[in-house]
Design a protein around this motif. Structure first.
Motif, PDB file in Angstrom:
ATOM      1  N   LEU A  10      11.250   1.687 -60.245  1.00  0.00           N
ATOM      2  CA  LEU A  10       9.936   1.629 -60.893  1.00  0.00           C
ATOM      3  C   LEU A  10      10.060   1.484 -62.401  1.00  0.00           C
ATOM      4  O   LEU A  10       9.326   0.712 -63.012  1.00  0.00           O
ATOM      5  CB  LEU A  10       9.107   2.858 -60.552  1.00  0.00           C
ATOM      6  N   ILE A  11      10.988   2.206 -63.018  1.00  0.00           N
ATOM      7  CA  ILE A  11      11.187   2.075 -64.461  1.00  0.00           C
ATOM      8  C   ILE A  11      11.615   0.658 -64.789  1.00  0.00           C
ATOM      9  O   ILE A  11      11.092   0.030 -65.714  1.00  0.00           O
ATOM     10  CB  ILE A  11      12.207   3.109 -64.964  1.00  0.00           C
ATOM     11  N   PHE A  12      12.565   0.107 -64.032  1.00  0.00           N
ATOM     12  CA  PHE A  12      13.009  -1.267 -64.261  1.00  0.00           C
ATOM     13  C   PHE A  12      11.853  -2.237 -64.056  1.00  0.00           C
ATOM     14  O   PHE A  12      11.615  -3.129 -64.868  1.00  0.00           O
ATOM     15  CB  PHE A  12      14.158  -1.630 -63.309  1.00  0.00           C
ATOM     16  N   PHE A  13      11.104  -2.052 -62.968  1.00  0.00           N
ATOM     17  CA  PHE A  13       9.985  -2.936 -62.668  1.00  0.00           C
ATOM     18  C   PHE A  13       8.939  -2.899 -63.774  1.00  0.00           C
ATOM     19  O   PHE A  13       8.482  -3.920 -64.249  1.00  0.00           O
ATOM     20  CB  PHE A  13       9.350  -2.540 -61.331  1.00  0.00           C
ATOM     21  N   LEU A  14       8.566  -1.699 -64.197  1.00  0.00           N
ATOM     22  CA  LEU A  14       7.550  -1.568 -65.243  1.00  0.00           C
ATOM     23  C   LEU A  14       8.021  -2.148 -66.564  1.00  0.00           C
ATOM     24  O   LEU A  14       7.256  -2.770 -67.290  1.00  0.00           O
ATOM     25  CB  LEU A  14       7.154  -0.104 -65.428  1.00  0.00           C
ATOM     26  N   ASN A  15       9.287  -1.955 -66.904  1.00  0.00           N
ATOM     27  CA  ASN A  15       9.809  -2.498 -68.153  1.00  0.00           C
ATOM     28  C   ASN A  15       9.932  -4.012 -68.111  1.00  0.00           C
ATOM     29  O   ASN A  15       9.925  -4.660 -69.142  1.00  0.00           O
ATOM     30  CB  ASN A  15      11.158  -1.867 -68.503  1.00  0.00           C
ATOM     31  N   SER A  16      10.046  -4.592 -66.906  1.00  0.00           N
ATOM     32  CA  SER A  16      10.184  -6.037 -66.802  1.00  0.00           C
ATOM     33  C   SER A  16       8.834  -6.746 -66.789  1.00  0.00           C
ATOM     34  O   SER A  16       8.766  -7.957 -66.925  1.00  0.00           O
ATOM     35  CB  SER A  16      10.980  -6.409 -65.541  1.00  0.00           C
ATOM     36  N   CYS A  17       7.743  -6.011 -66.620  1.00  0.00           N
ATOM     37  CA  CYS A  17       6.412  -6.608 -66.611  1.00  0.00           C
ATOM     38  C   CYS A  17       5.965  -6.914 -68.035  1.00  0.00           C
ATOM     39  O   CYS A  17       6.295  -6.200 -68.964  1.00  0.00           O
ATOM     40  CB  CYS A  17       5.394  -5.652 -65.980  1.00  0.00           C
ATOM     41  N   GLU A  63       2.054   8.287 -68.264  1.00  0.00           N
ATOM     42  CA  GLU A  63       3.393   8.268 -68.840  1.00  0.00           C
ATOM     43  C   GLU A  63       3.826   6.811 -68.995  1.00  0.00           C
ATOM     44  O   GLU A  63       3.547   5.988 -68.125  1.00  0.00           O
ATOM     45  CB  GLU A  63       4.382   9.010 -67.931  1.00  0.00           C
ATOM     46  N   LYS A  64       4.508   6.496 -70.062  1.00  0.00           N
ATOM     47  CA  LYS A  64       4.876   5.108 -70.350  1.00  0.00           C
ATOM     48  C   LYS A  64       5.922   4.552 -69.396  1.00  0.00           C
ATOM     49  O   LYS A  64       5.918   3.375 -69.097  1.00  0.00           O
ATOM     50  CB  LYS A  64       5.374   4.989 -71.788  1.00  0.00           C
ATOM     51  N   SER A  65       6.829   5.398 -68.908  1.00  0.00           N
ATOM     52  CA  SER A  65       7.967   4.889 -68.141  1.00  0.00           C
ATOM     53  C   SER A  65       7.832   5.041 -66.633  1.00  0.00           C
ATOM     54  O   SER A  65       8.772   4.738 -65.906  1.00  0.00           O
ATOM     55  CB  SER A  65       9.243   5.593 -68.606  1.00  0.00           C
ATOM     56  N   SER A  66       6.681   5.510 -66.151  1.00  0.00           N
ATOM     57  CA  SER A  66       6.559   5.692 -64.704  1.00  0.00           C
ATOM     58  C   SER A  66       5.098   5.658 -64.271  1.00  0.00           C
ATOM     59  O   SER A  66       4.192   5.766 -65.083  1.00  0.00           O
ATOM     60  CB  SER A  66       7.186   7.027 -64.278  1.00  0.00           C
ATOM     61  N   ILE A  67       4.920   5.501 -62.973  1.00  0.00           N
ATOM     62  CA  ILE A  67       3.601   5.626 -62.357  1.00  0.00           C
ATOM     63  C   ILE A  67       3.705   6.769 -61.371  1.00  0.00           C
ATOM     64  O   ILE A  67       4.586   6.784 -60.519  1.00  0.00           O
ATOM     65  CB  ILE A  67       3.181   4.327 -61.643  1.00  0.00           C
ATOM     66  N   ASN A  68       2.833   7.755 -61.521  1.00  0.00           N
ATOM     67  CA  ASN A  68       2.854   8.944 -60.672  1.00  0.00           C
ATOM     68  C   ASN A  68       1.573   9.027 -59.849  1.00  0.00           C
ATOM     69  O   ASN A  68       0.580   8.384 -60.157  1.00  0.00           O
ATOM     70  CB  ASN A  68       2.976  10.201 -61.536  1.00  0.00           C
ATOM     71  N   ASP A  69       1.618   9.856 -58.833  1.00  0.00           N
ATOM     72  CA  ASP A  69       0.405  10.141 -58.077  1.00  0.00           C
ATOM     73  C   ASP A  69      -0.505  11.037 -58.914  1.00  0.00           C
ATOM     74  O   ASP A  69      -0.078  11.626 -59.908  1.00  0.00           O
ATOM     75  CB  ASP A  69       0.749  10.833 -56.757  1.00  0.00           C
ATOM     76  N   LEU A  70      -1.760  11.140 -58.509  1.00  0.00           N
ATOM     77  CA  LEU A  70      -2.742  11.958 -59.203  1.00  0.00           C
ATOM     78  C   LEU A  70      -3.229  13.058 -58.270  1.00  0.00           C
ATOM     79  O   LEU A  70      -3.376  12.833 -57.067  1.00  0.00           O
ATOM     80  CB  LEU A  70      -3.935  11.102 -59.634  1.00  0.00           C
ATOM     81  N   ILE A  71      -3.489  14.234 -58.832  1.00  0.00           N
ATOM     82  CA  ILE A  71      -4.072  15.331 -58.060  1.00  0.00           C
ATOM     83  C   ILE A  71      -5.505  15.508 -58.532  1.00  0.00           C
ATOM     84  O   ILE A  71      -5.783  15.507 -59.733  1.00  0.00           O
ATOM     85  CB  ILE A  71      -3.300  16.644 -58.251  1.00  0.00           C
ATOM     86  N   GLN A  88       5.034  -1.410 -48.129  1.00  0.00           N
ATOM     87  CA  GLN A  88       5.181  -1.271 -46.697  1.00  0.00           C
ATOM     88  C   GLN A  88       6.219  -2.267 -46.228  1.00  0.00           C
ATOM     89  O   GLN A  88       6.082  -3.477 -46.447  1.00  0.00           O
ATOM     90  CB  GLN A  88       3.831  -1.520 -46.023  1.00  0.00           C
ATOM     91  N   HIS A  89       7.277  -1.773 -45.612  1.00  0.00           N
ATOM     92  CA  HIS A  89       8.333  -2.609 -45.050  1.00  0.00           C
ATOM     93  C   HIS A  89       8.944  -3.542 -46.097  1.00  0.00           C
ATOM     94  O   HIS A  89       9.242  -4.695 -45.800  1.00  0.00           O
ATOM     95  CB  HIS A  89       7.815  -3.415 -43.861  1.00  0.00           C
ATOM     96  N   GLY A  90       9.113  -3.062 -47.328  1.00  0.00           N
ATOM     97  CA  GLY A  90       9.767  -3.848 -48.366  1.00  0.00           C
ATOM     98  C   GLY A  90       8.928  -4.952 -48.969  1.00  0.00           C
ATOM     99  O   GLY A  90       9.430  -5.772 -49.726  1.00  0.00           O
ATOM    100  N   GLU A  91       7.637  -4.988 -48.630  1.00  0.00           N
ATOM    101  CA  GLU A  91       6.766  -6.014 -49.196  1.00  0.00           C
ATOM    102  C   GLU A  91       6.440  -5.665 -50.637  1.00  0.00           C
ATOM    103  O   GLU A  91       6.908  -4.671 -51.172  1.00  0.00           O
ATOM    104  CB  GLU A  91       5.495  -6.118 -48.360  1.00  0.00           C
ATOM    105  N   LYS A  92       5.600  -6.458 -51.284  1.00  0.00           N
ATOM    106  CA  LYS A  92       5.265  -6.223 -52.691  1.00  0.00           C
ATOM    107  C   LYS A  92       4.614  -4.865 -52.893  1.00  0.00           C
ATOM    108  O   LYS A  92       4.011  -4.302 -51.982  1.00  0.00           O
ATOM    109  CB  LYS A  92       4.370  -7.334 -53.225  1.00  0.00           C
ATOM    110  N   MET A  93       4.741  -4.357 -54.109  1.00  0.00           N
ATOM    111  CA  MET A  93       4.156  -3.062 -54.462  1.00  0.00           C
ATOM    112  C   MET A  93       2.640  -3.180 -54.531  1.00  0.00           C
ATOM    113  O   MET A  93       2.108  -4.180 -55.018  1.00  0.00           O
ATOM    114  CB  MET A  93       4.691  -2.584 -55.807  1.00  0.00           C
ATOM    115  N   ASN A  94       1.949  -2.181 -54.049  1.00  0.00           N
ATOM    116  CA  ASN A  94       0.495  -2.095 -54.117  1.00  0.00           C
ATOM    117  C   ASN A  94       0.123  -0.931 -55.024  1.00  0.00           C
ATOM    118  O   ASN A  94       0.793   0.097 -55.020  1.00  0.00           O
ATOM    119  CB  ASN A  94      -0.084  -1.859 -52.726  1.00  0.00           C
TER     120      ASN A  94
END
Length: 110
Positions: A10-17, A63-71, A88-94
């Motif tokens: 996720l950190i790599f993905f977010l930094n590459s966007c 947070e800048k470096s991650s996406i977390n769940d919310l309570i 789901q099953h390695g498909e794209k992130m939702n």
């Protein structure tokens, strides 16, 4: 081990966007489809929280470096958890409740 891999991915993905989301946002309504004011929304693993306004809308800096769940809290009681990302099953992130999305949560409150 897999949790660490997911965080690194996720950190790599977010930094590459080109455009990394800066906040969570959305609406929280009752099951009767009425906006809920003063519902507390917190990012898991941080101390960042906010409250819904009289239209049920919230916006929370993430947070800048991650996406977390919310309570979601009603009073001091946790009433729901928002999964903000999944695949789901390695498909794209939702994503849900991440900047620019028009997501709504319906909850039961006493």
């Amino acid at each position: 081990m897999s949790g660490n891999f997911l965080n690194i991915f996720l950190i790599f993905f977010l930094n590459s966007c080109n455009s990394v989301p800066k906040f969570y946002e959305g609406l929280i309504f009752s099951r009767e489809k009425k906006p809920l004011a003063n519902i507390k929304v917190c990012e898991i693993n941080t101390n960042k929280c906010t409250y819904t306004d009289n239209k049920g809308y919230f916006k929370l800096e993430k947070e800048k470096s991650s996406i977390n769940d919310l309570i979601v809290y009603s009073g001091n009681k946790p009433v729901d958890t928002i999964k903000t990302f999944w695949n789901q099953h390695g498909e794209k992130m939702n994503y849900s409740f991440v900047e620019g999305k028009k997501d709504t949560l319906f909850i039961n409150v006493q």
